[in-house]
Write a protein that holds these residues in place. Structure first.
Motif, PDB file in Angstrom:
ATOM      1  N   LEU A 100       0.877  -1.173   0.000  1.00  0.00           N
ATOM      2  CA  LEU A 100       0.000   0.000   0.000  1.00  0.00           C
ATOM      3  C   LEU A 100       0.910   1.218   0.000  1.00  0.00           C
ATOM      4  O   LEU A 100       1.757   1.364   0.892  1.00  0.00           O
ATOM      5  CB  LEU A 100      -0.889  -0.007   1.242  1.00  0.00           C
ATOM      6  CG  LEU A 100      -1.890   1.148   1.383  1.00  0.00           C
ATOM      7  CD1 LEU A 100      -2.969   1.063   0.316  1.00  0.00           C
ATOM      8  CD2 LEU A 100      -2.519   1.135   2.784  1.00  0.00           C
ATOM      9  N   SER A 101       0.758   2.076  -0.989  1.00  0.00           N
ATOM     10  CA  SER A 101       1.655   3.211  -1.156  1.00  0.00           C
ATOM     11  C   SER A 101       0.900   4.521  -1.264  1.00  0.00           C
ATOM     12  O   SER A 101      -0.250   4.547  -1.723  1.00  0.00           O
ATOM     13  CB  SER A 101       2.511   3.040  -2.420  1.00  0.00           C
ATOM     14  OG  SER A 101       3.231   1.839  -2.407  1.00  0.00           O
ATOM     15  N   VAL A 102       1.575   5.596  -0.869  1.00  0.00           N
ATOM     16  CA  VAL A 102       1.067   6.943  -1.111  1.00  0.00           C
ATOM     17  C   VAL A 102       2.139   7.709  -1.872  1.00  0.00           C
ATOM     18  O   VAL A 102       3.313   7.321  -1.885  1.00  0.00           O
ATOM     19  CB  VAL A 102       0.710   7.676   0.204  1.00  0.00           C
ATOM     20  CG1 VAL A 102      -0.441   6.988   0.908  1.00  0.00           C
ATOM     21  CG2 VAL A 102       1.924   7.778   1.128  1.00  0.00           C
ATOM     22  N   LEU A 103       1.728   8.780  -2.515  1.00  0.00           N
ATOM     23  CA  LEU A 103       2.638   9.563  -3.347  1.00  0.00           C
ATOM     24  C   LEU A 103       3.192  10.743  -2.563  1.00  0.00           C
ATOM     25  O   LEU A 103       2.458  11.449  -1.872  1.00  0.00           O
ATOM     26  CB  LEU A 103       1.874  10.069  -4.576  1.00  0.00           C
ATOM     27  CG  LEU A 103       2.686  10.621  -5.750  1.00  0.00           C
ATOM     28  CD1 LEU A 103       3.598   9.548  -6.335  1.00  0.00           C
ATOM     29  CD2 LEU A 103       1.722  11.140  -6.817  1.00  0.00           C
ATOM     30  N   ASP A 104       4.496  10.947  -2.663  1.00  0.00           N
ATOM     31  CA  ASP A 104       5.151  12.098  -2.041  1.00  0.00           C
ATOM     32  C   ASP A 104       6.074  12.717  -3.081  1.00  0.00           C
ATOM     33  O   ASP A 104       7.222  12.297  -3.239  1.00  0.00           O
ATOM     34  CB  ASP A 104       5.941  11.672  -0.802  1.00  0.00           C
ATOM     35  CG  ASP A 104       6.579  12.850  -0.072  1.00  0.00           C
ATOM     36  OD1 ASP A 104       6.135  13.993  -0.302  1.00  0.00           O
ATOM     37  OD2 ASP A 104       7.515  12.632   0.723  1.00  0.00           O
ATOM     38  N   GLU A 107       8.144  10.448  -5.545  1.00  0.00           N
ATOM     39  CA  GLU A 107       8.423   9.158  -4.921  1.00  0.00           C
ATOM     40  C   GLU A 107       7.158   8.551  -4.324  1.00  0.00           C
ATOM     41  O   GLU A 107       6.203   9.261  -4.014  1.00  0.00           O
ATOM     42  CB  GLU A 107       9.465   9.311  -3.809  1.00  0.00           C
ATOM     43  CG  GLU A 107      10.822   9.789  -4.273  1.00  0.00           C
ATOM     44  CD  GLU A 107      11.803   9.922  -3.122  1.00  0.00           C
ATOM     45  OE1 GLU A 107      12.970   9.545  -3.301  1.00  0.00           O
ATOM     46  OE2 GLU A 107      11.392  10.395  -2.032  1.00  0.00           O
ATOM     47  N   VAL A 108       7.184   7.238  -4.161  1.00  0.00           N
ATOM     48  CA  VAL A 108       6.141   6.583  -3.384  1.00  0.00           C
ATOM     49  C   VAL A 108       6.720   6.274  -2.004  1.00  0.00           C
ATOM     50  O   VAL A 108       7.923   6.056  -1.849  1.00  0.00           O
ATOM     51  CB  VAL A 108       5.640   5.274  -4.025  1.00  0.00           C
ATOM     52  CG1 VAL A 108       5.041   5.536  -5.390  1.00  0.00           C
ATOM     53  CG2 VAL A 108       6.747   4.227  -4.114  1.00  0.00           C
ATOM     54  N   GLY A 128       9.743   2.820   3.472  1.00  0.00           N
ATOM     55  CA  GLY A 128      10.707   2.912   2.385  1.00  0.00           C
ATOM     56  C   GLY A 128      10.161   3.705   1.214  1.00  0.00           C
ATOM     57  O   GLY A 128       8.945   3.940   1.107  1.00  0.00           O
ATOM     58  N   ARG A 129      11.035   4.117   0.341  1.00  0.00           N
ATOM     59  CA  ARG A 129      10.663   4.942  -0.802  1.00  0.00           C
ATOM     60  C   ARG A 129      11.186   4.356  -2.107  1.00  0.00           C
ATOM     61  O   ARG A 129      12.153   3.587  -2.108  1.00  0.00           O
ATOM     62  CB  ARG A 129      11.223   6.363  -0.649  1.00  0.00           C
ATOM     63  CG  ARG A 129      10.569   7.175   0.464  1.00  0.00           C
ATOM     64  CD  ARG A 129      11.294   8.491   0.699  1.00  0.00           C
ATOM     65  NE  ARG A 129      10.601   9.306   1.683  1.00  0.00           N
ATOM     66  CZ  ARG A 129       9.744  10.276   1.388  1.00  0.00           C
ATOM     67  NH1 ARG A 129       9.511  10.578   0.116  1.00  0.00           N
ATOM     68  NH2 ARG A 129       9.143  10.964   2.339  1.00  0.00           N
ATOM     69  N   ALA A 130      10.538   4.744  -3.198  1.00  0.00           N
ATOM     70  CA  ALA A 130      10.991   4.356  -4.530  1.00  0.00           C
ATOM     71  C   ALA A 130      10.569   5.442  -5.505  1.00  0.00           C
ATOM     72  O   ALA A 130       9.619   6.190  -5.247  1.00  0.00           O
ATOM     73  CB  ALA A 130      10.382   3.015  -4.938  1.00  0.00           C
ATOM     74  N   LEU A 131      11.283   5.536  -6.625  1.00  0.00           N
ATOM     75  CA  LEU A 131      10.913   6.504  -7.659  1.00  0.00           C
ATOM     76  C   LEU A 131       9.542   6.125  -8.214  1.00  0.00           C
ATOM     77  O   LEU A 131       9.334   5.000  -8.683  1.00  0.00           O
ATOM     78  CB  LEU A 131      11.953   6.506  -8.777  1.00  0.00           C
ATOM     79  CG  LEU A 131      13.335   7.060  -8.413  1.00  0.00           C
ATOM     80  CD1 LEU A 131      14.313   6.856  -9.567  1.00  0.00           C
ATOM     81  CD2 LEU A 131      13.234   8.538  -8.063  1.00  0.00           C
ATOM     82  N   GLN A 207     -10.850  11.460  -5.592  1.00  0.00           N
ATOM     83  CA  GLN A 207      -9.439  11.806  -5.755  1.00  0.00           C
ATOM     84  C   GLN A 207      -8.554  10.590  -5.466  1.00  0.00           C
ATOM     85  O   GLN A 207      -8.765   9.889  -4.468  1.00  0.00           O
ATOM     86  CB  GLN A 207      -9.058  12.933  -4.801  1.00  0.00           C
ATOM     87  CG  GLN A 207      -9.795  14.232  -5.058  1.00  0.00           C
ATOM     88  CD  GLN A 207      -9.447  14.824  -6.409  1.00  0.00           C
ATOM     89  OE1 GLN A 207      -8.281  14.955  -6.762  1.00  0.00           O
ATOM     90  NE2 GLN A 207     -10.464  15.196  -7.171  1.00  0.00           N
ATOM     91  N   VAL A 208      -7.569  10.343  -6.321  1.00  0.00           N
ATOM     92  CA  VAL A 208      -6.637   9.237  -6.092  1.00  0.00           C
ATOM     93  C   VAL A 208      -5.715   9.611  -4.944  1.00  0.00           C
ATOM     94  O   VAL A 208      -5.009  10.619  -4.996  1.00  0.00           O
ATOM     95  CB  VAL A 208      -5.828   8.933  -7.367  1.00  0.00           C
ATOM     96  CG1 VAL A 208      -4.718   7.929  -7.070  1.00  0.00           C
ATOM     97  CG2 VAL A 208      -6.747   8.383  -8.451  1.00  0.00           C
ATOM     98  N   ILE A 209      -5.734   8.797  -3.888  1.00  0.00           N
ATOM     99  CA  ILE A 209      -4.958   9.111  -2.686  1.00  0.00           C
ATOM    100  C   ILE A 209      -3.908   8.054  -2.361  1.00  0.00           C
ATOM    101  O   ILE A 209      -3.036   8.277  -1.508  1.00  0.00           O
ATOM    102  CB  ILE A 209      -5.876   9.277  -1.461  1.00  0.00           C
ATOM    103  CG1 ILE A 209      -6.683   8.002  -1.222  1.00  0.00           C
ATOM    104  CG2 ILE A 209      -6.792  10.486  -1.637  1.00  0.00           C
ATOM    105  CD1 ILE A 209      -7.410   7.968   0.101  1.00  0.00           C
ATOM    106  N   ALA A 210      -3.969   6.896  -3.018  1.00  0.00           N
ATOM    107  CA  ALA A 210      -3.039   5.814  -2.702  1.00  0.00           C
ATOM    108  C   ALA A 210      -3.111   4.785  -3.827  1.00  0.00           C
ATOM    109  O   ALA A 210      -3.844   4.958  -4.812  1.00  0.00           O
ATOM    110  CB  ALA A 210      -3.401   5.174  -1.357  1.00  0.00           C
TER     111      ALA A 210
END
Length: 266
Positions: A100-104, A107-108, A128-131, A207-210
């Motif tokens: 389950l990811s959110v956008l920052d 990055e996720v 953790g984060r990823a591009l 709205q897309v939140i995750a």
């Protein structure tokens, strides 16, 4: 903006991401600050119990207080609570790890995961984060960003593997494809041997939140199985969206049923 606060937070972030305690000189070098400045920051952070010194008195590490704060925030994230049951079902149906990811920004951030029982699986870390443009959950969210934001991002893409999409036109085409089909695929774009499939989660306002996604070794993500996985993640994402006030429950159940049938044929 308070420069002292910014520098102090920078020290905390540096220590939090370090695998070992760091000394005053190392911290000063990383931060590009004078040692006297860093010493004052560390003293304040130690007094507030955000940082601790090791037994030698020369190394600094983040304290358990950061974990306590993070846990308090995560406990209030309704998204995790709403998503967990569907994530667990998704893992058992697919046999793959679920994220389950959110956008920052670009990055996720992985806010929750359920690991596959398979001995060979994709490893990620909560927090953790990823591009975003290199992973399925990131693509699933980016595709629904404003067109102007995607245009800006397309001009500054960097690769993680030879499979990463960095050509602006190809990236924008990929985003349009994700919007049309309702799911995204990562074909070894973050780690060459790891693939993933994900779908966006929407709130009550649409709205897309995750995003929720599956990931695993490339050899288990063949085209026919990707089709089945896609239906499963779309169904799970729709159910989670529905629990948040958006989406369609009946549509999600139909998607999930078709996904399971496709997996059985694969």
């Amino acid at each position: 903006m308070n420069n002292t606060l910014i520098k102090g937070l920078g020290v905390v972030e540096l220590l939090a991401h370090s695998a070992r305690p760091l000394g005053l000189t190392e911290i000063a070098a990383h931060m590009g600050l004078a040692k006297s400045n860093v010493h004052r920051l560390l003293q304040a952070l130690t007094d507030m119990n955000y940082v601790i010194r090791d037994a030698s008195g020369t190394g600094y590490s983040p304290s358990i207080k950061l974990w306590e704060l993070g846990s308090a925030v995560l406990a209030r994230l309704d998204l995790r609570r709403h998503a967990e049951a569907w994530m667990d079902q998704l893992m058992h149906t697919s046999g793959e790890s679920v994220h389950l990811s959110v956008l920052d920004g670009g990055e996720v951030v992985y806010v929750h995961k359920i690991d596959s029982p398979n001995p060979v699986r994709a490893y990620t870390q909560i927090g953790g984060r990823a591009l975003a443009h290199c992973v399925a959950t990131g693509k699933a969210m980016l595709a629904f960003q404003p067109e102007a934001a995607l245009q800006r991002m397309s001009a500054a893409l960097v690769p993680s593997t030879p499979n990463s999409i960095v050509d602006p036109a190809q990236f924008l085409q990929e985003m349009a494809k994700v919007r049309k089909q309702g799911y995204a695929v990562n074909r070894g774009e973050w780690r060459e041997t790891v693939c993933g499939v994900a779908a966006p989660i929407s709130d009550g306002n649409g709205q897309v939140i995750a995003a929720v996604g599956l990931s695993g070794p490339a050899e288990r993500f063949r085209p026919q199985r990707i089709k089945g996985f896609a239906e499963l993640v779309r169904g799970s994402a729709a159910e989670i969206s529905d629990s948040l006030g958006g989406g369609s429950r009946h549509g999600a159940l139909a998607l999930a049923a078709r996904g399971m049938a496709t997996l059985r044929r694969g």
